[in-house]
Design a protein around this motif. Structure first.
Motif, PDB file in Angstrom:
ATOM      1  N   TYR A 234      30.319  41.555  12.933  1.00  0.00           N
ATOM      2  CA  TYR A 234      31.468  41.799  11.949  1.00  0.00           C
ATOM      3  C   TYR A 234      32.415  40.715  11.661  1.00  0.00           C
ATOM      4  O   TYR A 234      33.103  40.224  12.510  1.00  0.00           O
ATOM      5  CB  TYR A 234      32.317  43.233  12.209  1.00  0.00           C
ATOM      6  CG  TYR A 234      33.228  43.670  11.059  1.00  0.00           C
ATOM      7  CD1 TYR A 234      32.778  44.189   9.963  1.00  0.00           C
ATOM      8  CD2 TYR A 234      34.277  43.298  11.296  1.00  0.00           C
ATOM      9  CE1 TYR A 234      33.395  44.466   8.825  1.00  0.00           C
ATOM     10  CE2 TYR A 234      35.233  43.791  10.156  1.00  0.00           C
ATOM     11  CZ  TYR A 234      34.760  44.394   9.114  1.00  0.00           C
ATOM     12  OH  TYR A 234      35.747  44.739   8.004  1.00  0.00           O
ATOM     13  N   ARG A 235      32.247  40.276  10.251  1.00  0.00           N
ATOM     14  CA  ARG A 235      33.138  39.148   9.836  1.00  0.00           C
ATOM     15  C   ARG A 235      34.383  39.490   9.087  1.00  0.00           C
ATOM     16  O   ARG A 235      35.407  38.827   9.028  1.00  0.00           O
ATOM     17  CB  ARG A 235      32.343  38.277   9.443  1.00  0.00           C
ATOM     18  CG  ARG A 235      31.123  37.800  10.080  1.00  0.00           C
ATOM     19  CD  ARG A 235      31.338  36.920  11.059  1.00  0.00           C
ATOM     20  NE  ARG A 235      31.211  35.661  10.741  1.00  0.00           N
ATOM     21  CZ  ARG A 235      31.431  34.645  11.540  1.00  0.00           C
ATOM     22  NH1 ARG A 235      31.689  34.814  12.977  1.00  0.00           N
ATOM     23  NH2 ARG A 235      31.378  33.472  11.370  1.00  0.00           N
ATOM     24  N   GLY A 236      34.228  40.411   8.323  1.00  0.00           N
ATOM     25  CA  GLY A 236      35.331  41.081   7.597  1.00  0.00           C
ATOM     26  C   GLY A 236      34.918  41.952   6.450  1.00  0.00           C
ATOM     27  O   GLY A 236      34.109  42.046   6.375  1.00  0.00           O
ATOM     28  N   PRO A 237      36.102  42.606   5.794  1.00  0.00           N
ATOM     29  CA  PRO A 237      37.304  42.089   5.697  1.00  0.00           C
ATOM     30  C   PRO A 237      38.068  42.305   7.126  1.00  0.00           C
ATOM     31  O   PRO A 237      37.971  43.534   7.608  1.00  0.00           O
ATOM     32  CB  PRO A 237      38.001  42.924   4.325  1.00  0.00           C
ATOM     33  CG  PRO A 237      36.972  43.994   3.985  1.00  0.00           C
ATOM     34  CD  PRO A 237      35.752  43.643   4.924  1.00  0.00           C
ATOM     35  N   SER A 238      39.036  41.453   7.255  1.00  0.00           N
ATOM     36  CA  SER A 238      39.871  41.686   8.476  1.00  0.00           C
ATOM     37  C   SER A 238      40.977  42.664   8.260  1.00  0.00           C
ATOM     38  O   SER A 238      41.629  42.928   9.336  1.00  0.00           O
ATOM     39  CB  SER A 238      40.193  40.267   8.813  1.00  0.00           C
ATOM     40  OG  SER A 238      41.264  39.733   8.018  1.00  0.00           O
ATOM     41  N   THR A 239      41.175  43.262   7.259  1.00  0.00           N
ATOM     42  CA  THR A 239      42.330  44.256   6.893  1.00  0.00           C
ATOM     43  C   THR A 239      42.022  45.644   7.386  1.00  0.00           C
ATOM     44  O   THR A 239      42.786  46.428   7.458  1.00  0.00           O
ATOM     45  CB  THR A 239      42.833  44.182   5.616  1.00  0.00           C
ATOM     46  OG1 THR A 239      41.544  44.489   4.749  1.00  0.00           O
ATOM     47  CG2 THR A 239      43.318  42.801   5.087  1.00  0.00           C
ATOM     48  N   ARG A 240      40.798  45.882   7.748  1.00  0.00           N
ATOM     49  CA  ARG A 240      40.344  47.238   8.352  1.00  0.00           C
ATOM     50  C   ARG A 240      39.062  47.115   9.043  1.00  0.00           C
ATOM     51  O   ARG A 240      38.542  46.267   9.078  1.00  0.00           O
ATOM     52  CB  ARG A 240      40.022  48.133   7.143  1.00  0.00           C
ATOM     53  CG  ARG A 240      38.934  47.721   5.941  1.00  0.00           C
ATOM     54  CD  ARG A 240      39.035  48.612   4.931  1.00  0.00           C
ATOM     55  NE  ARG A 240      38.213  48.183   3.948  1.00  0.00           N
ATOM     56  CZ  ARG A 240      36.717  48.399   4.055  1.00  0.00           C
ATOM     57  NH1 ARG A 240      36.264  48.963   5.171  1.00  0.00           N
ATOM     58  NH2 ARG A 240      35.891  47.812   3.034  1.00  0.00           N
ATOM     59  N   GLN A 241      38.952  48.155   9.712  1.00  0.00           N
ATOM     60  CA  GLN A 241      37.867  48.380  10.603  1.00  0.00           C
ATOM     61  C   GLN A 241      36.345  48.916  10.033  1.00  0.00           C
ATOM     62  O   GLN A 241      36.814  49.805   9.027  1.00  0.00           O
ATOM     63  CB  GLN A 241      37.951  49.040  11.839  1.00  0.00           C
ATOM     64  CG  GLN A 241      39.087  48.459  12.831  1.00  0.00           C
ATOM     65  CD  GLN A 241      38.398  47.492  13.314  1.00  0.00           C
ATOM     66  OE1 GLN A 241      37.373  47.212  14.108  1.00  0.00           O
ATOM     67  NE2 GLN A 241      39.296  46.171  13.371  1.00  0.00           N
ATOM     68  N   PRO A 242      35.337  48.355  10.205  1.00  0.00           N
ATOM     69  CA  PRO A 242      34.111  48.831   9.541  1.00  0.00           C
ATOM     70  C   PRO A 242      33.845  50.571  10.052  1.00  0.00           C
ATOM     71  O   PRO A 242      33.966  50.836  11.124  1.00  0.00           O
ATOM     72  CB  PRO A 242      32.792  48.203   9.878  1.00  0.00           C
ATOM     73  CG  PRO A 242      33.416  47.660  11.151  1.00  0.00           C
ATOM     74  CD  PRO A 242      34.967  47.669  11.131  1.00  0.00           C
ATOM     75  N   LEU A 243      33.079  51.400   9.369  1.00  0.00           N
ATOM     76  CA  LEU A 243      32.540  52.515   9.736  1.00  0.00           C
ATOM     77  C   LEU A 243      31.575  52.274  10.562  1.00  0.00           C
ATOM     78  O   LEU A 243      30.513  51.412  10.424  1.00  0.00           O
ATOM     79  CB  LEU A 243      32.027  53.528   8.688  1.00  0.00           C
ATOM     80  CG  LEU A 243      33.396  53.826   7.433  1.00  0.00           C
ATOM     81  CD1 LEU A 243      32.395  54.463   6.384  1.00  0.00           C
ATOM     82  CD2 LEU A 243      34.339  54.543   8.010  1.00  0.00           C
ATOM     83  N   THR A 244      31.428  53.008  11.908  1.00  0.00           N
ATOM     84  CA  THR A 244      30.604  52.861  12.863  1.00  0.00           C
ATOM     85  C   THR A 244      29.818  54.194  13.150  1.00  0.00           C
ATOM     86  O   THR A 244      30.269  55.298  12.932  1.00  0.00           O
ATOM     87  CB  THR A 244      31.096  52.479  13.998  1.00  0.00           C
ATOM     88  OG1 THR A 244      32.134  53.366  14.688  1.00  0.00           O
ATOM     89  CG2 THR A 244      31.675  51.181  14.276  1.00  0.00           C
ATOM     90  N   VAL A 245      28.300  54.052  13.649  1.00  0.00           N
ATOM     91  CA  VAL A 245      27.844  55.030  14.088  1.00  0.00           C
ATOM     92  C   VAL A 245      27.204  54.552  15.705  1.00  0.00           C
ATOM     93  O   VAL A 245      26.900  53.422  15.721  1.00  0.00           O
ATOM     94  CB  VAL A 245      26.384  55.006  13.318  1.00  0.00           C
ATOM     95  CG1 VAL A 245      25.657  56.363  13.807  1.00  0.00           C
ATOM     96  CG2 VAL A 245      26.784  55.651  11.908  1.00  0.00           C
ATOM     97  N   ASN A 246      27.442  55.526  16.641  1.00  0.00           N
ATOM     98  CA  ASN A 246      27.042  55.180  17.819  1.00  0.00           C
ATOM     99  C   ASN A 246      26.031  56.300  18.556  1.00  0.00           C
ATOM    100  O   ASN A 246      26.356  57.540  18.507  1.00  0.00           O
ATOM    101  CB  ASN A 246      28.367  55.407  18.737  1.00  0.00           C
ATOM    102  CG  ASN A 246      29.555  54.406  18.421  1.00  0.00           C
ATOM    103  OD1 ASN A 246      29.564  53.329  18.444  1.00  0.00           O
ATOM    104  ND2 ASN A 246      30.580  54.981  17.781  1.00  0.00           N
ATOM    105  N   LEU A 247      24.900  55.851  18.660  1.00  0.00           N
ATOM    106  CA  LEU A 247      23.666  56.524  18.901  1.00  0.00           C
ATOM    107  C   LEU A 247      22.808  55.923  19.797  1.00  0.00           C
ATOM    108  O   LEU A 247      22.751  54.367  19.974  1.00  0.00           O
ATOM    109  CB  LEU A 247      22.885  57.047  17.870  1.00  0.00           C
ATOM    110  CG  LEU A 247      23.517  58.117  16.936  1.00  0.00           C
ATOM    111  CD1 LEU A 247      22.948  58.100  15.577  1.00  0.00           C
ATOM    112  CD2 LEU A 247      23.774  59.425  17.538  1.00  0.00           C
ATOM    113  N   PRO A 248      21.921  56.360  20.617  1.00  0.00           N
ATOM    114  CA  PRO A 248      20.912  55.593  21.291  1.00  0.00           C
ATOM    115  C   PRO A 248      19.759  54.984  20.577  1.00  0.00           C
ATOM    116  O   PRO A 248      19.642  55.413  19.394  1.00  0.00           O
ATOM    117  CB  PRO A 248      20.247  56.483  22.110  1.00  0.00           C
ATOM    118  CG  PRO A 248      21.156  57.954  22.265  1.00  0.00           C
ATOM    119  CD  PRO A 248      21.672  57.877  20.848  1.00  0.00           C
ATOM    120  N   VAL A 249      19.409  53.775  21.096  1.00  0.00           N
ATOM    121  CA  VAL A 249      18.377  53.098  20.300  1.00  0.00           C
ATOM    122  C   VAL A 249      17.014  53.445  20.758  1.00  0.00           C
ATOM    123  O   VAL A 249      16.796  53.922  21.802  1.00  0.00           O
ATOM    124  CB  VAL A 249      18.652  51.526  20.333  1.00  0.00           C
ATOM    125  CG1 VAL A 249      19.863  51.006  19.498  1.00  0.00           C
ATOM    126  CG2 VAL A 249      18.740  50.933  21.821  1.00  0.00           C
TER     127      VAL A 249
END
Length: 143
Positions: free
Chosen positions: A6-21
Motif C-alpha cells: 500500500y502506497r497511499g493515499p496516506s491520509t487513510r487506511q485501505p479497506l482490508t479482507v483477512n481470509l485464508p489463501v
C-alpha cells in the motif's frame, strides 16, 4: 518494517479482507474472495478483485509467499489508490493501461480487456513478478 504494497493515499487506511489463501501466493498479486478463502485470479472480468499485501507486523516481506491456508491480508482497490503490484514481464511506459493477467499479475491491457490500473512510475523493462507502482482507476473496457 513499513508496508511495501500500500502506497497511499496516506491520509487513510485501505479497506482490508483477512481470509485464508487457497495456495502459495505472493503479496502484490490479485485474488478474489468467496467469503471463506482467497483464490488467485487471472482476469479482472467477472471478478471482485483484491490485491494481497504483506503482513508487515509478522515481518513478512513482499517477496515472502503465503503458505496455503495462511490468513492473508488483502486490500480492496479504490480509484486513485496507489500500490506496488506484481507485473508480467514487458516494457511499460508511464500511464500504460493495465489489466489482471496470468499468475494474478498486471499486464498491458489490449482491446477488450478490463482496465483496472495505470502504470505509475518511470517507464522501462520489468521482469516477471517484479513489483511496480500502479494507480487504480474506475474500471472500463479498453476500446
Amino acid at each position: 518494517m513499513a508496508n511495501t504494497i500500500y502506497r497511499g493515499p496516506s491520509t487513510r487506511q485501505p479497506l482490508t479482507v483477512n481470509l485464508p489463501v487457497a495456495g502459495a501466493y505472493l503479496p502484490g498479486t490479485f485474488v478474489s474472495s468467496d467469503l471463506s478463502e482467497l483464490t488467485q485470479i487471472t482476469s479482472a472480468a467477472g471478478n471482485d478483485y483484491l490485491i494481497l499485501s504483506n503482513v508487515d507486523f509478522y515481518t513478512q516481506t513482499a517477496t515472502d509467499a503465503y503458505t496455503s491456508g495462511d490468513t492473508a491480508v488483502a486490500y480492496k482497490p479504490e480509484p486513485q489508490m496507489e500500490v506496488q503490484a506484481s507485473m508480467a514481464a514487458a516494457t511499460y511506459a508511464y500511464g500504460d493501461e493495465l489489466t489482471i493477467a496470468a499468475s494474478g499479475r498486471l499486464a498491458a491491457a489490449t482491446s477488450g480487456d478490463m482496465v483496472v490500473a495505470f502504470f505509475d512510475q518511470a517507464g522501462g523493462a520489468v521482469t516477471a513478478g517484479a513489483l511496480a507502482d500502479v494507480r487504480f482507476c474506475n474500471t472500463y473496457i479498453k476500446a
